[in-house]
Write a protein that holds these residues in place. Structure first.
Motif, PDB file in Angstrom:
ATOM      1  N   THR A  32      45.283  30.749  44.843  1.00 31.27           N
ATOM      2  CA  THR A  32      46.119  30.042  45.813  1.00 31.27           C
ATOM      3  C   THR A  32      46.103  30.752  47.158  1.00 31.27           C
ATOM      4  O   THR A  32      46.016  31.974  47.221  1.00 31.27           O
ATOM      5  CB  THR A  32      47.567  29.897  45.289  1.00 31.27           C
ATOM      6  OG1 THR A  32      48.363  29.278  46.292  1.00 31.27           O
ATOM      7  CG2 THR A  32      48.174  31.236  44.921  1.00 31.27           C
ATOM      8  N   VAL A  33      46.177  29.970  48.234  1.00 32.79           N
ATOM      9  CA  VAL A  33      46.247  30.545  49.574  1.00 32.79           C
ATOM     10  C   VAL A  33      47.689  30.968  49.875  1.00 32.79           C
ATOM     11  O   VAL A  33      47.916  31.969  50.540  1.00 32.79           O
ATOM     12  CB  VAL A  33      45.744  29.534  50.627  1.00 32.79           C
ATOM     13  CG1 VAL A  33      45.912  30.079  52.036  1.00 32.79           C
ATOM     14  CG2 VAL A  33      44.288  29.186  50.367  1.00 32.79           C
ATOM     15  N   ALA A  70      54.603  35.329  45.743  1.00 27.61           N
ATOM     16  CA  ALA A  70      55.559  36.414  45.999  1.00 27.61           C
ATOM     17  C   ALA A  70      56.282  36.218  47.326  1.00 27.61           C
ATOM     18  O   ALA A  70      57.435  36.628  47.476  1.00 27.61           O
ATOM     19  CB  ALA A  70      54.843  37.764  45.991  1.00 27.61           C
ATOM     20  N   LYS A  71      55.633  35.564  48.286  1.00 30.56           N
ATOM     21  CA  LYS A  71      56.266  35.339  49.588  1.00 30.56           C
ATOM     22  C   LYS A  71      57.471  34.419  49.468  1.00 30.56           C
ATOM     23  O   LYS A  71      58.411  34.524  50.245  1.00 30.56           O
ATOM     24  CB  LYS A  71      55.259  34.786  50.588  1.00 30.56           C
ATOM     25  CG  LYS A  71      54.276  35.841  51.050  1.00 30.56           C
ATOM     26  CD  LYS A  71      53.347  35.317  52.114  1.00 30.56           C
ATOM     27  CE  LYS A  71      52.371  36.399  52.528  1.00 30.56           C
ATOM     28  NZ  LYS A  71      51.394  35.924  53.479  1.00 30.56           N
ATOM     29  N   PHE A 125      53.314  36.906  35.011  1.00 27.67           N
ATOM     30  CA  PHE A 125      51.919  36.771  35.377  1.00 27.67           C
ATOM     31  C   PHE A 125      51.631  37.628  36.605  1.00 27.67           C
ATOM     32  O   PHE A 125      52.202  37.391  37.674  1.00 27.67           O
ATOM     33  CB  PHE A 125      51.590  35.305  35.677  1.00 27.67           C
ATOM     34  CG  PHE A 125      51.753  34.406  34.484  1.00 27.67           C
ATOM     35  CD1 PHE A 125      50.652  34.028  33.743  1.00 27.67           C
ATOM     36  CD2 PHE A 125      53.006  33.958  34.092  1.00 27.67           C
ATOM     37  CE1 PHE A 125      50.797  33.203  32.625  1.00 27.67           C
ATOM     38  CE2 PHE A 125      53.160  33.137  32.984  1.00 27.67           C
ATOM     39  CZ  PHE A 125      52.048  32.765  32.252  1.00 27.67           C
ATOM     40  N   PRO A 126      50.742  38.619  36.497  1.00 30.07           N
ATOM     41  CA  PRO A 126      50.426  39.470  37.648  1.00 30.07           C
ATOM     42  C   PRO A 126      49.781  38.669  38.774  1.00 30.07           C
ATOM     43  O   PRO A 126      49.016  37.730  38.530  1.00 30.07           O
ATOM     44  CB  PRO A 126      49.427  40.490  37.088  1.00 30.07           C
ATOM     45  CG  PRO A 126      49.543  40.404  35.611  1.00 30.07           C
ATOM     46  CD  PRO A 126      50.035  39.025  35.294  1.00 30.07           C
ATOM     47  N   LEU A 127      50.095  39.055  40.004  1.00 30.03           N
ATOM     48  CA  LEU A 127      49.508  38.445  41.189  1.00 30.03           C
ATOM     49  C   LEU A 127      48.585  39.474  41.848  1.00 30.03           C
ATOM     50  O   LEU A 127      49.007  40.596  42.126  1.00 30.03           O
ATOM     51  CB  LEU A 127      50.599  38.020  42.172  1.00 30.03           C
ATOM     52  CG  LEU A 127      51.642  37.048  41.632  1.00 30.03           C
ATOM     53  CD1 LEU A 127      52.731  36.804  42.669  1.00 30.03           C
ATOM     54  CD2 LEU A 127      50.996  35.736  41.211  1.00 30.03           C
ATOM     55  N   LYS A 128      47.344  39.094  42.075  1.00 26.39           N
ATOM     56  CA  LYS A 128      46.364  39.984  42.692  1.00 26.39           C
ATOM     57  C   LYS A 128      45.976  39.361  44.021  1.00 26.39           C
ATOM     58  O   LYS A 128      45.401  38.285  44.070  1.00 26.39           O
ATOM     59  CB  LYS A 128      45.154  40.117  41.766  1.00 26.39           C
ATOM     60  CG  LYS A 128      44.120  41.058  42.218  1.00 26.39           C
ATOM     61  CD  LYS A 128      44.350  42.405  41.617  1.00 26.39           C
ATOM     62  CE  LYS A 128      43.156  43.287  41.914  1.00 26.39           C
ATOM     63  NZ  LYS A 128      43.477  44.569  42.327  1.00 26.39           N
ATOM     64  N   CYS A 129      46.312  40.054  45.113  1.00 27.41           N
ATOM     65  CA  CYS A 129      46.125  39.502  46.454  1.00 27.41           C
ATOM     66  C   CYS A 129      45.116  40.337  47.240  1.00 27.41           C
ATOM     67  O   CYS A 129      45.115  41.558  47.163  1.00 27.41           O
ATOM     68  CB  CYS A 129      47.475  39.494  47.168  1.00 27.41           C
ATOM     69  SG  CYS A 129      47.393  38.826  48.826  1.00 27.41           S
ATOM     70  N   ILE A 148      44.127  37.309  51.813  1.00 31.42           N
ATOM     71  CA  ILE A 148      43.777  35.939  52.181  1.00 31.42           C
ATOM     72  C   ILE A 148      44.183  34.983  51.070  1.00 31.42           C
ATOM     73  O   ILE A 148      44.827  33.972  51.310  1.00 31.42           O
ATOM     74  CB  ILE A 148      42.264  35.809  52.461  1.00 31.42           C
ATOM     75  CG1 ILE A 148      41.877  36.727  53.625  1.00 31.42           C
ATOM     76  CG2 ILE A 148      41.887  34.371  52.773  1.00 31.42           C
ATOM     77  CD1 ILE A 148      40.384  36.872  53.831  1.00 31.42           C
ATOM     78  N   CYS A 149      43.790  35.306  49.847  1.00 30.62           N
ATOM     79  CA  CYS A 149      44.093  34.479  48.680  1.00 30.62           C
ATOM     80  C   CYS A 149      44.784  35.322  47.617  1.00 30.62           C
ATOM     81  O   CYS A 149      44.645  36.539  47.593  1.00 30.62           O
ATOM     82  CB  CYS A 149      42.822  33.901  48.074  1.00 30.62           C
ATOM     83  SG  CYS A 149      41.965  32.758  49.145  1.00 30.62           S
TER      84      CYS A 149
END
Length: 161
Positions: A61-62, A66-67, A90-94, A97-98
């Motif tokens: 996702t763009v 978390a924002k 679910f971990p978020l890997k940023c 950009i994406c």
């Protein structure tokens, strides 16, 4: 230059593998949406492998989830998680950009299962683990038949319908 193709190419059939050979790829990592049965039916001569351990991406996702929780990129440091209705995190890997939303449990395919495949190699996808966990994951994976954490076999057994 040696070019290797990863799972992001979504190679799922013999025509895909022939294309990769034609364009000079040295080897490819097959899509993790293939079943073991389909992997063994693939043609072509290019070296191929599968992911046998890792937190697989479920979504890209763009707009970072978390924002929406008022967590900025400066404070997140790739440690944010998204929680579903069942309480799974679910971990978020940023990358700035994406954002990849990763599965809450790692994929784990024991050696006795992937050794029956017509593949040349396997990959461990280490993403959210810290250094100690990376070393432990590799040791656990290569020496023991089972991980200590809950895991999934992913789509390798049931496939995509």
């Amino acid at each position: 230059m040696r070019v290797h193709g990863s799972f992001g190419l979504n190679l799922v059939n013999t025509y895909d593998l022939l294309w990769a050979e034609e364009y000079g790829l040295e080897d490819v990592e097959l899509s993790f949406e293939l079943t073991f049965e389909r992997i063994n039916r693939l043609g072509g001569t290019i070296k191929r492998g599968i992911i046998t351990y890792g937190y697989l991406p479920l979504m890209l996702t763009v707009n970072c989830p978390a924002k929406s929780e008022n967590i900025s990129c400066k404070t997140c440091k790739n440690s944010s998680k998204m929680t579903d209705r069942k309480g799974e995190k679910f971990p978020l890997k940023c990358d700035g950009i994406c954002t990849e939303v990763l599965n809450c449990v790692p994929l784990y395919i024991p050696q006795n299962e992937f050794s029956t495949l017509s593949t040349s190699f396997y990959s461990l996808r280490l993403t959210v683990e810290n250094y100690v966990e990376n070393v432990e994951s590799i040791c656990e994976f290569t020496q023991n038949p089972m991980l200590k954490v809950k895991s999934t076999r992913g789509l390798y057994l049931r496939g995509v319908k």
